[in-house]
Design a protein around this motif. Structure first.
Motif, PDB file in Angstrom:
ATOM      1  N   MET A  82      33.297 -12.660 -33.991  1.00  0.00           N
ATOM      2  CA  MET A  82      34.189 -12.189 -32.940  1.00  0.00           C
ATOM      3  C   MET A  82      33.590 -12.488 -31.569  1.00  0.00           C
ATOM      4  N   ASP A  83      34.420 -12.980 -30.644  1.00  0.00           N
ATOM      5  CA  ASP A  83      33.926 -13.192 -29.288  1.00  0.00           C
ATOM      6  C   ASP A  83      34.117 -11.903 -28.476  1.00  0.00           C
ATOM      7  N   TYR A  84      33.602 -11.914 -27.241  1.00  0.00           N
ATOM      8  CA  TYR A  84      33.623 -10.697 -26.431  1.00  0.00           C
ATOM      9  C   TYR A  84      35.041 -10.251 -26.072  1.00  0.00           C
ATOM     10  N   LEU A  85      35.955 -11.196 -25.904  1.00  0.00           N
ATOM     11  CA  LEU A  85      37.342 -10.839 -25.611  1.00  0.00           C
ATOM     12  C   LEU A  85      37.950 -10.062 -26.765  1.00  0.00           C
ATOM     13  N   GLN A  86      37.721 -10.518 -27.989  1.00  0.00           N
ATOM     14  CA  GLN A  86      38.243  -9.821 -29.155  1.00  0.00           C
ATOM     15  C   GLN A  86      37.626  -8.432 -29.288  1.00  0.00           C
ATOM     16  N   ILE A  87      36.309  -8.342 -29.102  1.00  0.00           N
ATOM     17  CA  ILE A  87      35.641  -7.047 -29.198  1.00  0.00           C
ATOM     18  C   ILE A  87      36.201  -6.077 -28.162  1.00  0.00           C
ATOM     19  N   PHE A  88      36.331  -6.538 -26.926  1.00  0.00           N
ATOM     20  CA  PHE A  88      36.839  -5.686 -25.844  1.00  0.00           C
ATOM     21  C   PHE A  88      38.260  -5.213 -26.158  1.00  0.00           C
ATOM     22  N   PHE A  89      39.121  -6.140 -26.511  1.00  0.00           N
ATOM     23  CA  PHE A  89      40.526  -5.799 -26.750  1.00  0.00           C
ATOM     24  C   PHE A  89      40.682  -4.868 -27.947  1.00  0.00           C
ATOM     25  N   LEU A  90      40.075  -5.233 -29.076  1.00  0.00           N
ATOM     26  CA  LEU A  90      40.255  -4.458 -30.304  1.00  0.00           C
ATOM     27  C   LEU A  90      39.576  -3.092 -30.218  1.00  0.00           C
ATOM     28  N   ALA A  91      38.434  -3.004 -29.539  1.00  0.00           N
ATOM     29  CA  ALA A  91      37.756  -1.714 -29.398  1.00  0.00           C
ATOM     30  C   ALA A  91      38.579  -0.756 -28.547  1.00  0.00           C
ATOM     31  N   ILE A  92      39.161  -1.253 -27.479  1.00  0.00           N
ATOM     32  CA  ILE A  92      40.015  -0.414 -26.632  1.00  0.00           C
ATOM     33  C   ILE A  92      41.248   0.035 -27.405  1.00  0.00           C
ATOM     34  N   VAL A  93      41.877  -0.895 -28.107  1.00  0.00           N
ATOM     35  CA  VAL A  93      43.068  -0.556 -28.892  1.00  0.00           C
ATOM     36  C   VAL A  93      42.727   0.471 -29.970  1.00  0.00           C
ATOM     37  N   GLN A  94      41.631   0.245 -30.688  1.00  0.00           N
ATOM     38  CA  GLN A  94      41.227   1.177 -31.743  1.00  0.00           C
ATOM     39  C   GLN A  94      40.926   2.554 -31.167  1.00  0.00           C
ATOM     40  N   GLY A  95      40.204   2.596 -30.059  1.00  0.00           N
ATOM     41  CA  GLY A  95      39.867   3.877 -29.455  1.00  0.00           C
ATOM     42  C   GLY A  95      41.090   4.653 -28.995  1.00  0.00           C
ATOM     43  N   LEU A  96      42.062   3.960 -28.429  1.00  0.00           N
ATOM     44  CA  LEU A  96      43.275   4.615 -27.949  1.00  0.00           C
ATOM     45  C   LEU A  96      44.171   5.068 -29.088  1.00  0.00           C
ATOM     46  N   THR A  97      44.270   4.260 -30.132  1.00  0.00           N
ATOM     47  CA  THR A  97      45.219   4.555 -31.206  1.00  0.00           C
ATOM     48  C   THR A  97      44.650   5.416 -32.313  1.00  0.00           C
ATOM     49  N   GLU A  98      43.325   5.603 -32.344  1.00  0.00           N
ATOM     50  CA  GLU A  98      42.697   6.401 -33.393  1.00  0.00           C
ATOM     51  C   GLU A  98      43.205   7.838 -33.390  1.00  0.00           C
ATOM     52  N   PHE A  99      43.424   8.396 -32.205  1.00  0.00           N
ATOM     53  CA  PHE A  99      43.796   9.802 -32.112  1.00  0.00           C
ATOM     54  C   PHE A  99      45.240  10.021 -31.666  1.00  0.00           C
ATOM     55  N   LEU A 100      45.943   8.961 -31.337  1.00  0.00           N
ATOM     56  CA  LEU A 100      47.373   9.087 -31.057  1.00  0.00           C
ATOM     57  C   LEU A 100      48.140   8.932 -32.369  1.00  0.00           C
ATOM     58  N   PRO A 101      49.307   9.575 -32.500  1.00  0.00           N
ATOM     59  CA  PRO A 101      50.054   9.509 -33.763  1.00  0.00           C
ATOM     60  C   PRO A 101      50.874   8.227 -33.898  1.00  0.00           C
ATOM     61  N   ILE A 102      50.220   7.070 -33.696  1.00  0.00           N
ATOM     62  CA  ILE A 102      50.972   5.814 -33.681  1.00  0.00           C
ATOM     63  C   ILE A 102      50.382   4.748 -34.590  1.00  0.00           C
ATOM     64  N   SER A 103      49.343   5.062 -35.351  1.00  0.00           N
ATOM     65  CA  SER A 103      48.766   4.165 -36.347  1.00  0.00           C
ATOM     66  C   SER A 103      47.910   3.061 -35.742  1.00  0.00           C
ATOM     67  N   SER A 104      46.604   3.198 -35.889  1.00  0.00           N
ATOM     68  CA  SER A 104      45.691   2.167 -35.404  1.00  0.00           C
ATOM     69  C   SER A 104      45.793   0.895 -36.234  1.00  0.00           C
ATOM     70  N   SER A 105      46.025   1.024 -37.549  1.00  0.00           N
ATOM     71  CA  SER A 105      46.090  -0.163 -38.411  1.00  0.00           C
ATOM     72  C   SER A 105      47.278  -1.040 -38.050  1.00  0.00           C
ATOM     73  N   ALA A 106      48.378  -0.425 -37.633  1.00  0.00           N
ATOM     74  CA  ALA A 106      49.550  -1.212 -37.240  1.00  0.00           C
ATOM     75  C   ALA A 106      49.247  -2.042 -36.002  1.00  0.00           C
ATOM     76  N   HIS A 107      48.430  -1.493 -35.111  1.00  0.00           N
ATOM     77  CA  HIS A 107      48.101  -2.226 -33.883  1.00  0.00           C
ATOM     78  C   HIS A 107      47.065  -3.318 -34.129  1.00  0.00           C
ATOM     79  N   LEU A 108      46.147  -3.059 -35.034  1.00  0.00           N
ATOM     80  CA  LEU A 108      45.103  -4.054 -35.282  1.00  0.00           C
ATOM     81  C   LEU A 108      45.614  -5.258 -36.055  1.00  0.00           C
ATOM     82  N   ILE A 109      46.775  -5.130 -36.678  1.00  0.00           N
ATOM     83  CA  ILE A 109      47.327  -6.269 -37.403  1.00  0.00           C
ATOM     84  C   ILE A 109      48.069  -7.218 -36.465  1.00  0.00           C
ATOM     85  N   LEU A 110      48.484  -6.718 -35.302  1.00  0.00           N
ATOM     86  CA  LEU A 110      49.248  -7.544 -34.371  1.00  0.00           C
ATOM     87  C   LEU A 110      48.451  -8.720 -33.809  1.00  0.00           C
ATOM     88  N   PRO A 111      47.204  -8.532 -33.364  1.00  0.00           N
ATOM     89  CA  PRO A 111      46.450  -9.694 -32.869  1.00  0.00           C
ATOM     90  C   PRO A 111      46.294 -10.783 -33.920  1.00  0.00           C
TER      91      PRO A 111
END
Length: 266
Positions: free
Chosen positions: A1-30
């Motif tokens: 993984m390059d730094y862009l992927q790490i930055f984007f996916l880590a932010i998405v995972q952190g935001l969606t982990e505790f919101l009721p919107i499914s982190s796995s659904a967001h991580l499949i989009l990229p």
């Protein structure tokens, strides 16, 4: 993984982990839209560490009280609301732990498709809306019983299926049982602590078996995920009583529709 992927996916995972919107659904989009490869074991460990750090820090006073009073109750001290909450959190964790041991490999190999994630994103989004609309929203966190904790724990076990959302399904169950939005959210977040410890510990054990460990990627991912998750928890608990669950329900329906469109056009 390059730094862009790490930055984007880590932010998405952190935001969606505790919101009721499914982190796995967001991580499949990229992966589906940008063609990114699976984030890998190191990234999974990083975001687990980040999410755990965020929830422990935000609820540090609550966690301290629960741990101290629970330990005192184990060693013969009198029962308190905090020690009782500790026992209930343990009870609520058991179903997900057993389901992970018995069904984890099957779910990992058979239920990670876009079709499954789109279906669960929509279905459990609708259930969240129904629970929020029809729930009485009168019970507080200290009114939770072993029966309620077990039912919420059973609901949490369903979150092993990608797209369900651990926070979403536990809040859905709590709202359906008559708890206030804030109490449902707080219990859901506290329930995340033992689950993340168990899951993260298992992944760390796997990571230690690798010949090379990308520690710089793990540290960066953990820091970014922690900051995003902490901000998410703080803002969510402030605003949840005002905005309710409907914005998240609508978002899940739109996200599910997008995943279906990707599936149809792939």
């Amino acid at each position: 993984m390059d730094y862009l992927q790490i930055f984007f996916l880590a932010i998405v995972q952190g935001l969606t982990e505790f919101l009721p919107i499914s982190s796995s659904a967001h991580l499949i989009l990229p992966s589906a839209i940008l063609g990114w490869t699976d984030q890998g074991l190191a990234f999974d460990v990083a975001v687990h560490v980040g999410s755990l750090t965020a929830v422990l820090w935000y609820f540090r006073h609550d966690v301290q009280q629960v741990v101290v009073h629970w330990c005192q109750s184990v060693t013969g001290g009198k029962a308190t609301p905090e020690s009782r909450l500790g026992w209930l959190l343990i009870l609520a964790t058991i179903p997900a732990g057993l389901a992970g041991l018995l069904l984890g490999d099957f779910i990992e190999s058979q239920l990670r498709s876009i079709a499954v994630i789109a279906t669960t994103t929509i279905l459990f989004g609708l259930l969240l809306g129904v629970s929020d609309f029809w729930g009485r929203r009168v019970k507080t966190l200290h009114q939770i019983t072993w029966h309620s904790a077990l039912l919420i724990g059973l609901a949490q076990a369903l979150a092993l299926v990608p797209g369900t959302s651990r926070s979403g399904i536990t809040m859905t169950a709590a709202l359906a049982l008559g708890f206030t939005r804030e109490s449902a959210a707080r219990f859901s977040f506290l329930m995340a602590i033992p689950v993340i410890i168990l899951s993260g510990g298992y992944k760390c054990a796997q990571l230690m078996q690798l010949p090379q460990v990308p520690w710089s990627d793990i540290v960066l991912g953990a820091v970014l995920s922690c900051m995003a998750a902490y901000l998410c928890i703080r803002v969510f608990l402030i605003w949840i009583t005002r905005i309710g669950m409907m914005p998240f329900v609508i978002y899940r329906l739109l996200l599910g529709a997008l995943l279906i469109a990707i599936l149809v056009n792939s």
